[in-house]
Motif scaffolding. Structure first.
Motif, PDB file in Angstrom:
ATOM      1  N   HIS A 603      81.809  -1.927  30.717  1.00  0.00           N
ATOM      2  CA  HIS A 603      81.489  -0.538  30.880  1.00  0.00           C
ATOM      3  C   HIS A 603      80.214   0.009  31.240  1.00  0.00           C
ATOM      4  O   HIS A 603      79.668   0.741  30.562  1.00  0.00           O
ATOM      5  N   PRO A 604      79.607  -0.580  32.335  1.00  0.00           N
ATOM      6  CA  PRO A 604      78.255  -0.603  32.753  1.00  0.00           C
ATOM      7  C   PRO A 604      77.885   1.028  32.979  1.00  0.00           C
ATOM      8  O   PRO A 604      76.952   1.595  32.458  1.00  0.00           O
ATOM      9  N   GLN A 605      79.023   1.829  33.603  1.00  0.00           N
ATOM     10  CA  GLN A 605      78.693   3.050  34.216  1.00  0.00           C
ATOM     11  C   GLN A 605      78.805   4.008  32.694  1.00  0.00           C
ATOM     12  O   GLN A 605      78.068   4.826  32.716  1.00  0.00           O
ATOM     13  N   LEU A 606      79.493   3.922  31.946  1.00  0.00           N
ATOM     14  CA  LEU A 606      79.739   4.607  30.476  1.00  0.00           C
ATOM     15  C   LEU A 606      78.436   4.508  29.961  1.00  0.00           C
ATOM     16  O   LEU A 606      77.865   5.449  29.540  1.00  0.00           O
ATOM     17  N   VAL A 607      77.728   3.327  29.678  1.00  0.00           N
ATOM     18  CA  VAL A 607      76.606   2.985  28.937  1.00  0.00           C
ATOM     19  C   VAL A 607      75.397   3.775  29.669  1.00  0.00           C
ATOM     20  O   VAL A 607      74.440   4.527  29.256  1.00  0.00           O
TER      21      VAL A 607
END
Length: 704
Positions: A603-607
């Protein structure tokens, strides 16, 4: 039967009745099956399996048999017992019958030598031993052989734990089969349990069967009675969410008779529910395997003395906890097996005419069952790697094996115990060694056990949904013939109301939605890593951090599990709002000046969006994210493996290091979830090394 034998039998029964009265009171009389078991053990020196409901009097059988055998000059009784609570109750019961009992377990190592000496002197009549103690090298090699040679009776309590098919299978219990085959001829053996279906009963009986060294050709005597509990009134209440369940529980608790147990599926839930109930004015205490021994004992005593209304507990409060007037058992979340459920509710109503048994199932139950199912026996390649490591090195400690085998400590130890019982490895002082014996991975057995567990889960869902008699349903899964009980909610039509005041639900929801859990920083490097040893240097360590919640929480856990199970994307507004609440309540010693994020593989976009929004709303500098050399390290399950993997891949970009140095103040380090805590620890070390005077870890979730 000759008159002489009949006379001897009657005299023995009269003495047994007298011993029972000393144990249980003047009005006590032996049941027919109690006498049958005692006669088999004392007169016939047979092996027996007693499957009888909780409260039937199984402990009376072995205490009375012990007294009779001791009068005949036999050695002490050895009882293998699984839980400290059970041991404490049994010692107290034995003393009432004039039987001197002692225990050897992990809580009293300072007393072991004294107890061994008392056994040798004949002062102790009953020695209670935990199954884990059977494979302690010193006990196994020095104490157990002499004890087995001199024992007058061997008792295996909660014997369903021997069986792969039992709901509470324990690898250490499988070791008992070896012990039984090595007993001298004529030493009687008693196995007892309250929760065994036909398959488990057959399995345990087979393991009790006469060994080649035992000259009695008779099969073990199996005494199986009805498991009916006439005091139990079973009901199920379906509520729509965790808030409704807590509100319903808080509003209903005072209406329930006496004191009781509120069972939960996770440690986190015991803490959440107990905290909420206390806030609502209910005297309760949390109880789990993670509770300190002294606190557990105090909590048990408070419940026994009715100083509290309930213990909010995991299954750690289970087998053998003896409070005859326990008035209710409530489950917030369903156990994964009807057999396990019936065993737990059997704690109630042993000495009262009516006890309430209530199940409050939750939508998250299946996910929790799935998690525990994932901890089953490891795949073959992992087992082979373990055996190869031990063969190469000769002997390795569990900590050293963690650097070679990617399993959590608990799963690694469970696997080693199974291999030990199978003869492939052996516990020695300081660790484990391979025996060199051939070993076969029994994939078919593990598959069958997994299928049985899955079937049990479906059966538990069937119990929740059934419109037929609930007790009949449960007893059917124990292969116990039963008619409709006439007491449960389905039999009577008296279903408990699921209505809860809207304002009460809101209070409970607000409590569960209260964000923030402390994230304790790692202070010690795992052993076996070579150059990383001992305490983490203070100049590289993190401050105590915070997470929004635990994945096992019944509050934020559900929302967080949904978030991680879904596709990657920007941080949702509701979750971000809760994170802001965590930041507002965080009393950090020095306010951070900048934000750095940990790169996420899933979840790169989430973080990244979480870190950027925190920086914007807090007027902090977002400095960027760390990187990975050659890609993220994947998932590792133990500390040593995780440190090695993250250390080899986590990288500090040069420009980020320069920005950290220029910022000149504490850094807020943001990640999505914390499993072992080592990614945060190593990221912190890199940020501190770049010049940050402090690092404050923040994550959306911790695993448990």
């Amino acid at each position: 039967m000759t008159a002489e034998v009949a006379g001897e039998e009657q005299a023995l029964r009269d003495e047994a009745e007298a011993r029972l009265r000393a144990l249980a009171g003047e009005g006590a009389r032996l049941r027919d099956d109690q006498w049958a078991a005692i006669k088999a053990l004392v007169m016939d020196r047979r092996r027996a399996l007693v499957v009888q409901r909780t409260g039937w009097g199984k402990s009376a059988v072995y205490f009375v048999a012990t007294a009779l055998l001791r009068e005949l000059g036999e050695g002490p009784t050895v009882i293998v017992s699984p839980l400290l609570a059970l041991m404490r109750n049994q010692i107290a019961a034995a003393e009432r019958a004039g039987i001197h009992a002692a225990t050897i377990n992990s809580a009293n190592p300072e007393e072991w030598e004294k107890i061994y000496a008392q056994v040798a002197e004949g002062v102790i009549d009953v020695l209670l031993v935990s199954p884990e103690r059977l494979n302690n090298p010193d006990f196994r090699d020095q104490v157990l052989p002499e004890l087995a040679e001199s024992a007058g009776l061997v008792v295996i309590d909660e014997a369903h734990c021997i069986s792969d098919w039992g709901h509470d299978f324990r690898p250490d219990y499988r070791r008992l089969r070896t012990m039984l085959t090595e007993l001298p001829p004529g030493i009687p053996v008693l196995a007892t349990t309250a929760t065994a279906n036909a398959r488990v009963t057959r399995d345990v009986a087979e393991q009790l069967a006469a060994s080649p060294e035992w000259d009695d050709p008779a099969a073990p005597l199996v005494l199986r009675g009805s498991l009916e509990r006439e005091s139990l009134h079973l009901s199920v209440v379906r509520l729509r969410g965790a808030g409704e369940r807590l509100a319903w529980l808080a509003s209903t608790l005072n209406e329930l008779p006496g004191s009781g147990i509120v069972y939960t599926l996770t440690v986190a839930a015991t803490q959440e529910i107990a905290a909420y109930l206390r806030e609502q004015g209910h005297p309760v205490a949390a109880y789990s395997g993670q509770t300190e021994p002294a606190e557990r004992l105090a909590a048990e005593e408070d419940l026994l003395a009715n100083r509290i209304k309930a213990l909010v507990a995991t299954s750690a409060l289970g087998m053998g906890f003896d409070k005859p007037d326990l008035g209710f058992v409530v489950h917030v979340g369903a156990p994964s097996s009807p057999v396990a459920y019936y065993q737990q509710v059997g704690r109630a109503g042993r000495g009262v005419e009516r006890a309430e048994v209530i199940l409050l199932p939750g939508a998250e139950d299946r996910e929790i069952w799935s998690y525990f199912a994932s901890l089953a026996f490891p795949p073959e390649q992992v087992v082979r790697a373990t055996l190869a490591a031990l063969s190469e090195e000769g002997m390795l400690s569990t900590a050293a094996l963690e650097t070679r085998v990617d399993l959590s400590r608990s799963r690694l130890e469970m696997m080693l115990k199974v291999l030990d019982v199978d003869g492939a490895v052996r516990r020695v002082k300081g660790g484990w060694e391979a025996t060199g014996e051939p070993w076969t991975y029994d994939a078919e057995r593990y598959r069958r056990v997994a299928a049985e567990r899955a079937a049990e889960q479906e059966a538990m869902l069937g119990y929740i949904a059934t419109t037929e008699c609930r007790e009949q349903f449960l007893r059917g899964h124990l292969d116990d013939e039963a008619r409709p009980c006439g007491r449960c909610d389905n039999c009577t039509g008296a279903h408990r109301s699921a209505e809860v005041a809207v304002e009460d639900v809101q209070v409970a929801h607000d409590r569960l939605a209260r964000p923030g859990v402390d994230l304790e920083a790692r202070r010690q490097w795992p052993t076996g890593l070579g150059d990383l040893k001992g305490r983490i240097k203070p100049e590289l360590a993190a401050e105590t951090g915070r997470t929004l919640g635990r994945l096992t929480d019944i509050g934020w856990g559900t929302r967080l599990r949904e978030l991680f199970a879904g596709p990657d994307g920007p941080i949702p507004d509701d979750v971000f709002g809760a994170v802001v609440g965590v930041l507002k309540s965080w009393h950090w010693p020095t306010r951070p000046v900048a934000v750095v994020s940990v790169p996420s593989a899933s979840h790169p976009q989430l973080v990244r969006s979480l870190a950027e929004r925190i920086a914007a709303i807090g007027r902090l500098d977002y400095l960027g994210e760390l990187g990975y050399r050659g890609g993220p390290p994947g998932r590792q399950f133990n500390s040593a493996q995780r440190v090695a993997a993250v250390r080899g891949t986590l990288a500090m970009p040069r420009d980020l290091a320069e920005r950290i140095a220029a910022a000149g103040g504490p850094v807020l380090l943001v990640d999505d979830r914390v499993d072992t805590g080592w990614t945060m620890t190593l990221a912190t070390a890199q940020i501190r090394h770049a010049g940050a005077p402090a690092v404050l870890p923040l994550a959306l979730a911790m695993t448990s």
